[in-house]
Design a protein around this motif. Structure first.
Motif, PDB file in Angstrom:
ATOM      1  N   ARG A   3       0.729  -1.184  -0.117  1.00 33.82           N
ATOM      2  CA  ARG A   3      -0.005  -0.075  -0.147  1.00 33.82           C
ATOM      3  C   ARG A   3       0.930   1.195  -0.011  1.00 33.82           C
ATOM      4  O   ARG A   3       1.803   1.408   0.765  1.00 33.82           O
ATOM      5  N   HIS A   8      -0.964   3.135  -6.732  1.00 33.33           N
ATOM      6  CA  HIS A   8      -2.261   3.182  -6.692  1.00 33.33           C
ATOM      7  C   HIS A   8      -3.197   2.238  -7.606  1.00 33.33           C
ATOM      8  O   HIS A   8      -3.939   1.638  -7.179  1.00 33.33           O
ATOM      9  N   THR A  31      -4.820  -6.549   8.419  1.00 33.02           N
ATOM     10  CA  THR A  31      -6.073  -5.416   8.434  1.00 33.02           C
ATOM     11  C   THR A  31      -5.304  -3.974   7.809  1.00 33.02           C
ATOM     12  O   THR A  31      -4.397  -3.682   8.254  1.00 33.02           O
ATOM     13  N   ALA A  32      -6.321  -3.449   7.154  1.00 35.07           N
ATOM     14  CA  ALA A  32      -5.935  -2.121   6.560  1.00 35.07           C
ATOM     15  C   ALA A  32      -4.702  -2.108   5.614  1.00 35.07           C
ATOM     16  O   ALA A  32      -4.214  -1.075   5.458  1.00 35.07           O
ATOM     17  N   SER A  33      -4.392  -3.115   5.112  1.00 33.29           N
ATOM     18  CA  SER A  33      -3.275  -3.163   4.192  1.00 33.29           C
ATOM     19  C   SER A  33      -3.815  -3.190   2.668  1.00 33.29           C
ATOM     20  O   SER A  33      -2.862  -3.059   1.844  1.00 33.29           O
ATOM     21  N   GLY A  34      -4.824  -3.245   2.455  1.00 37.00           N
ATOM     22  CA  GLY A  34      -5.648  -2.836   0.945  1.00 37.00           C
ATOM     23  C   GLY A  34      -6.262  -3.959   0.197  1.00 37.00           C
ATOM     24  O   GLY A  34      -6.093  -3.960  -1.068  1.00 37.00           O
ATOM     25  N   LYS A  35      -6.754  -5.129   0.893  1.00 31.62           N
ATOM     26  CA  LYS A  35      -7.386  -6.360   0.250  1.00 31.62           C
ATOM     27  C   LYS A  35      -8.506  -5.808  -0.211  1.00 31.62           C
ATOM     28  O   LYS A  35      -8.675  -6.196  -1.453  1.00 31.62           O
ATOM     29  N   THR A  36      -9.566  -5.223   0.416  1.00 32.79           N
ATOM     30  CA  THR A  36     -10.648  -4.606  -0.289  1.00 32.79           C
ATOM     31  C   THR A  36     -10.309  -3.802  -1.432  1.00 32.79           C
ATOM     32  O   THR A  36     -11.246  -3.859  -2.586  1.00 32.79           O
ATOM     33  N   TYR A  37      -9.433  -2.836  -1.226  1.00 33.39           N
ATOM     34  CA  TYR A  37      -9.130  -2.040  -2.240  1.00 33.39           C
ATOM     35  C   TYR A  37      -8.747  -2.678  -3.462  1.00 33.39           C
ATOM     36  O   TYR A  37      -9.024  -2.351  -4.635  1.00 33.39           O
ATOM     37  N   ASN A  84      -8.678   0.294  10.894  1.00 31.92           N
ATOM     38  CA  ASN A  84      -9.259   0.710   9.449  1.00 31.92           C
ATOM     39  C   ASN A  84     -10.572   1.084   9.955  1.00 31.92           C
ATOM     40  O   ASN A  84     -11.506   0.421  10.495  1.00 31.92           O
ATOM     41  N   SER A  88     -13.384  -1.865   8.182  1.00 30.64           N
ATOM     42  CA  SER A  88     -12.811  -2.903   8.151  1.00 30.64           C
ATOM     43  C   SER A  88     -13.759  -4.265   7.928  1.00 30.64           C
ATOM     44  O   SER A  88     -14.828  -4.146   8.417  1.00 30.64           O
ATOM     45  N   SER A  89     -13.349  -5.119   6.932  1.00 34.02           N
ATOM     46  CA  SER A  89     -14.325  -6.092   6.772  1.00 34.02           C
ATOM     47  C   SER A  89     -14.014  -7.080   8.010  1.00 34.02           C
ATOM     48  O   SER A  89     -12.790  -7.396   8.268  1.00 34.02           O
TER      49      SER A  89
HETATM   50  N1  LIG Z   1      -2.901   0.461  -3.428  1.00 33.93           N
HETATM   51  C1  LIG Z   1      -3.671   1.435  -2.543  1.00 33.93           C
HETATM   52  N2  LIG Z   1      -3.730   2.495  -3.038  1.00 33.93           N
HETATM   53  C2  LIG Z   1      -4.347   3.540  -2.361  1.00 33.93           C
HETATM   54  N3  LIG Z   1      -5.148   3.114  -1.344  1.00 33.93           N
HETATM   55  C3  LIG Z   1      -5.082   2.142  -0.698  1.00 33.93           C
HETATM   56  C4  LIG Z   1      -4.326   1.183  -1.415  1.00 33.93           C
HETATM   57  N4  LIG Z   1      -4.656   0.009  -0.427  1.00 33.93           N
HETATM   58  C5  LIG Z   1      -5.460   0.284   0.539  1.00 33.93           C
HETATM   59  N5  LIG Z   1      -5.566   1.630   0.284  1.00 33.93           N
HETATM   60  C6  LIG Z   1      -6.608   2.375   1.242  1.00 33.93           C
HETATM   61  O1  LIG Z   1      -6.337   1.988   2.481  1.00 33.93           O
HETATM   62  C7  LIG Z   1      -7.379   1.748   3.480  1.00 33.93           C
HETATM   63  C8  LIG Z   1      -7.534   0.525   3.743  1.00 33.93           C
HETATM   64  O2  LIG Z   1      -7.733  -0.316   2.822  1.00 33.93           O
HETATM   65  P1  LIG Z   1      -8.671  -1.806   2.659  1.00 33.93           P
HETATM   66  O3  LIG Z   1      -9.923  -1.257   3.660  1.00 33.93           O
HETATM   67  O4  LIG Z   1      -8.902  -2.072   1.416  1.00 33.93           O
HETATM   68  O5  LIG Z   1      -7.851  -2.737   3.691  1.00 33.93           O
HETATM   69  P2  LIG Z   1      -8.275  -4.185   4.087  1.00 33.93           P
HETATM   70  O6  LIG Z   1      -7.024  -4.854   4.025  1.00 33.93           O
HETATM   71  O7  LIG Z   1      -9.286  -4.610   3.354  1.00 33.93           O
HETATM   72  O8  LIG Z   1      -8.641  -4.081   5.468  1.00 33.93           O
HETATM   73  P3  LIG Z   1      -9.622  -5.089   6.456  1.00 33.93           P
HETATM   74  O9  LIG Z   1      -8.887  -6.275   6.482  1.00 33.93           O
HETATM   75  O10 LIG Z   1      -9.665  -4.482   7.879  1.00 33.93           O
HETATM   76  O11 LIG Z   1     -10.735  -4.938   5.975  1.00 33.93           O
HETATM   77  C9  LIG Z   1      -8.417   2.173   2.478  1.00 33.93           C
HETATM   78  O12 LIG Z   1      -8.802   3.569   2.612  1.00 33.93           O
HETATM   79  C10 LIG Z   1      -8.110   2.133   0.968  1.00 33.93           C
HETATM   80  O13 LIG Z   1      -8.608   3.095   0.160  1.00 33.93           O
END
Ligand SMILES: Nc1ncnc2c1ncn2[C@@H]1O[C@H](COP(=O)(O)OP(=O)(O)OP(=O)(O)O)[C@@H](O)[C@H]1O
Length: 814
Positions: free
Chosen positions: A142, A179, A210-216, A319, A322-323
């Motif tokens: 991320r 991005h 968590t919050a590392s960008g999986k859902t993104y 997050n 968070s999922s």
């Molecule tokens: N590659 C990226 N570029 C820009 N923003 C990002 C990127 N990856 C993640 N983010 C941002 O970081 C935040 C956390 O991302 P995300 O919700 O996808 O995390 P997650 O791993 O799904 O978390 P969780 O496991 O808690 O659901 C979001 O605001 C998302 O927009």
């Protein structure tokens, strides 16, 4: 769901300027959770499920996540090619034992990445294939916010290591730090999507803290669509680019929350829970999971949006959204070869009538549908998985509980992967604990090898997250060791939905043809005389139903000619307008059409009734006969008008007057009789009145006479030497005695005849009371005789003389 857990709003919106998000939202608002059931309900005769929810119940073995093709079904000759590499696609990557060397350079994929990185990945399909025996592992770091990343990456040699420890280097298939998601999609997911469309099971999942960008990465945002929307667009591109096959797509969306599987498409509160069951040949069956047939990008987006809205997300210490669950979006693809791709078999005339077999035309469906037992059907499943992130205990109790479930299932996934990698490396067959969590149990067939797998490991660049990120990278390295051997499932599958729909279409067309032939055998005028209007309407309705059903089913089967181009707002042909409709909208349209039909049927019936009330006169009757009947009708109308206007002189009116006169006379007679009877009653009443007056006078005279007589009796009694003594009978007895004495006296004087005396009448108490006269003398006595002395000497009571005078209100003592 906990109180603090909220629904996730969809992060996916098409980026295209031509897309109609509003249009999509309005569609969504009208689509109930059980649309296909509604549609079925109106087609009792010719129904076939558009959703496979009901099908799942019936056949219990949904073709979900198929395992090895060892089903006890007959396999065709083509079935013997199971597991053989696709003849169309050439492997993009060489098979290498050294996974570290099996790297992917997306620059070689022949895709221009300099253009649009966001939405429309491609319009043209470019076949690609990846190394088939290894899990494809990509790492996405991320972008750091504010401060420097704790990790150093090299996209040239795809390595990553902690910024302060170059020795701890990891190498993967690809490393991404930007991005945009397009480059990642092209290398880490697109080859798997194509493999899926070619008949292989495929799994793409995101793993990370968590919050590392999986859902993104998986879902993305409206500006930056993730892997799922891009994959769906590619699926439709693939169909458009493959004229030799026809496809049927269905999707499902589930989440595993606190070790319970929830169907995200069944609507809030309606989900009965999804159970994992074992099927034949190691298959996993998800019973109770709803699958919806999709026919366009728009319809699949609607499904995605609905499911995303039902996901459990919550704000955590790390997050904001968070999922709290693992989510799995599944696409099932059934496909088979088309007979003659150049013939547009799906085309249906705009009037809705398709009359195959007539006028020497070919039998519906062509010769390809004549083959008994059908043809080979390929079935494959694509699973796009957004895992919940591993996390530490939080300040929130509920979040901590969820986190414990998440961590446990991720730990099980890690253990399963380790065992599999170890088994593959050392040629062992140690027990793999798939059943220790729902996630690994569900992924068992894929992890066992029968799928092309791609993992995107997401990394949080924060220094505080280094140990978690290291653990993620170790997982990524382990999973590289898992050996895959995905097989194509291509068999003669009579249970396949595409096959069942084709068969149903065939059957419906046959019925339609029969009806139409029957209808055209008879001369129209003979037929219309033989059948009532109602029967004709029913007949026409049945034919319309057949046509509608054929059209609906035909539209579910996608071909390069019928599938839309992915543009939501501009259909390529009038037929494709309907392709973009959800089953619910189709259902509504059908209902409206039916209501119109119904009201037209009623109109026809009332017209029919009007016609039948007219005198029978065939169109072929002679002209003078017609004239005669018309004249007769005109005369009747005139007579009726005359009656209404009160016109005199007409015989009709005279007849009518006589009739009314008779009625009037009869009424008069009745009235006269009633008047005579009333007069008689009045006379009787007068008589009664007179008698009553007379009796009243007699009563008064008698009362006066008795009073006078009593006073005379008392005087004579007072002068008598006989003393009046109280007797045991009291006053009544005393009066009775006196009355007797008076009677005797009167008889002695001869003045009054005892027989004719009014006294006799007045003493007749019964008669007096019947006539309502004054009370008897005895009753009146206390008031009326006050002036008389009725006292007694009570010698017997205390031997002393005492006057006892009763009050007028008291009874005389007895
Ligand atoms: N590659 C990226 N570029 C820009 N923003 C990002 C990127 N990856 C993640 N983010 C941002 O970081 C935040 C956390 O991302 P995300 O919700 O996808 O995390 P997650 O791993 O799904 O978390 P969780 O496991 O808690 O659901 C979001 O605001 C998302 O927009």
């Amino acid at each position: 769901m906990s109180a603090s857990t909220s629904k996730r709003t969809t992060p996916f919106t098409p980026r295209s300027t031509r897309s109609t998000e509003r249009d999509l939202s309005s569609r969504l608002a009208r689509v109930p959770s059980a649309t296909p059931t509604l549609l079925n309900s109106t087609h009792k005769k010719y129904k076939a499920p558009l959703s496979t929810e009901s099908r799942a119940r019936k056949i219990t073995a949904l073709p979900t996540v198929p395992g090895s093709p060892s089903k006890s079904r007959p396999t065709s000759r083509a079935g013997s090619s199971l597991g053989a590499p696709s003849p169309v696609l050439t492997p993009m990557f060489p098979r290498r034992d050294d996974v570290e060397d099996s790297l992917v350079d997306f620059q070689t994929l022949g895709v221009d990445l300099t253009g649009d990185n966001a939405g429309d990945v491609s319009v043209e399909f470019v076949p690609t294939e990846v190394a088939v025996d290894k899990v494809m592992v990509s790492v996405r770091v991320r972008p750091p916010t504010g401060h420097a990343s704790a990790w150093t990456t090299s996209t040239r040699d795809n390595t990553i290591h902690p910024a302060d420890n170059p020795a701890a280097k990891f190498t993967f298939d690809t490393i991404h730090t930007s991005h945009p998601t397009a480059p990642l999609y092209l290398t880490a997911a697109r080859p798997h999507v194509h493999a899926f469309m070619s008949g292989y099971n495929a799994v793409v999942f995101a793993y990370g803290q968590t919050a590392s960008g999986k859902t993104y990465t998986l879902s993305g945002t409206p500006e930056e669509p993730g892997i799922i929307p891009r994959a769906l667009r590619d699926i439709f591109s693939f169909i458009r680019a493959t004229p030799t096959r026809e496809y049927l797509l269905r999707v499902s969306f589930l989440e595993i929350y606190n070790e319970t599987i929830h169907d995200l498409l069944s609507g809030t509160g309606q989900s009965k829970g999804v159970e994992i069951q074992g099927g034949a040949g190691g298959e996993v069956i998800l019973s109770g999971l709803r699958e919806e047939v999709v026919t366009s990008l728009a319809s699949v987006k609607e499904v995605l949006k609905r499911g995303e809205g039902n996901r459990r997300t919550a704000s955590t210490d790390w997050n904001e959204r968070s999922s709290r669950s693992h989510s799995v979006f599944r696409v099932v693809c059934e496909s088979r070869e088309r007979g003659d791709p150049s013939a547009n078999e799906e085309e249906i005339p705009s009037n809705g009538r398709h009359t195959p077999g007539l006028n020497g035309r070919q039998t519906p469906g062509g010769s390809r549908l004549q083959a008994k037992g059908g043809r080979n059907v390929q079935t494959s499943v694509l699973s796009l998985i957004d895992l919940a992130g591993s996390e530490k205990a939080t300040s929130d109790k509920e979040r901590t509980r969820e986190g414990r479930y998440i961590n446990t299932s991720l730990l099980t996934l890690g253990t399963v992967i380790s065992t599999l990698a170890e088994n593959a490396a050392k040629g062992k067959s140690d027990h793999v604990p798939y059943r220790n969590s729902k996630l690994t149990r569900m992924l068992q067939p894929s992890l066992s090898g029968n799928a092309r797998i791609s993992v995107v490991c997401t990394i949080n660049p924060e220094v505080s997250a280094v140990s978690e990120s290291t653990s993620t990278l170790q997982f990524a390295r382990r999973i590289k060791g898992v050996h895959l051997n995905a097989q194509k499932k291509e068999i003669v599958d009579t249970d396949a939905l595409i096959e069942r729909y084709r068969k149903e279409i065939e059957e419906l067309r046959r019925r339609l043809e029969e009806r139409e032939q029957e209808a055209t055998r008879e001369v129209p005028s003979v037929r219309s005389r033989r059948l009532s209007a109602r029967e004709q309407i029913d007949e026409s309705k049945a034919m319309t139903d057949l046509n509608t059903r054929i059209k609906q089913l035909t539209r579910l089967i996608l071909t390069s000619q019928t599938v839309g181009n992915g543009d939501d707002s501009r259909p390529a042909s009038p037929i494709k307008v309907d392709f973009d409709m959800s089953p619910y909208q189709l259902q509504q349209e059908l209902l409206t059409a039916r209501l119109q039909l119904e009201s037209q049927a009623n109109q026809i019936l009332s017209l029919e009734a009007t016609v039948s009330s007219r005198p029978a006169l065939s169109a072929s009757a002679p002209e003078d006969e017609k004239d005669r009947m018309i004249a007769e009708q005109a005369r009747t109308i005139k007579e009726l008008e005359n009656v209404v206007k009160g016109y005199e002189g007409e015989p009709l009116r005279a007849a009518s007057e006589d009739e009314w006169q008779t009625k009037l006379d009869a009424q008069r007679r009745v009235i006269e009789e009633k008047e005579a009877w009333a007069a008689e009653l009045v006379r009787e009443l007068e008589k009664e009145k007179k008698l009553r007056t007379q009796l009243e006078e007699e009563r008064r005279a008698l009362a006066a006479f008795v009073s006078k007589f009593d006073s005379l009796g008392l005087v004579s009694a007072a002068s008598s030497p006989v003393k009046v003594m109280p007797s045991p009978g009291g006053a009544p007895a005393a009066f009775a005695g006196r009355r007797e004495a008076r009677k005797v006296a009167l008889q002695m004087t001869g003045d009054v005849s005892a027989e004719s005396s009014p006294m006799r009448m007045s003493l007749d108490m019964d008669l007096v009371s019947k006539l309502g006269a004054a009370p008897s003398l005895l009753e009146q006595m206390p008031e009326e005789l006050e002036e008389f002395d009725v006292s007694f000497e009570a010698e017997e009571w205390g031997k002393r003389k005492e006057i006892f005078r009763p009050s007028s209100k008291e009874n005389v003592p007895m």
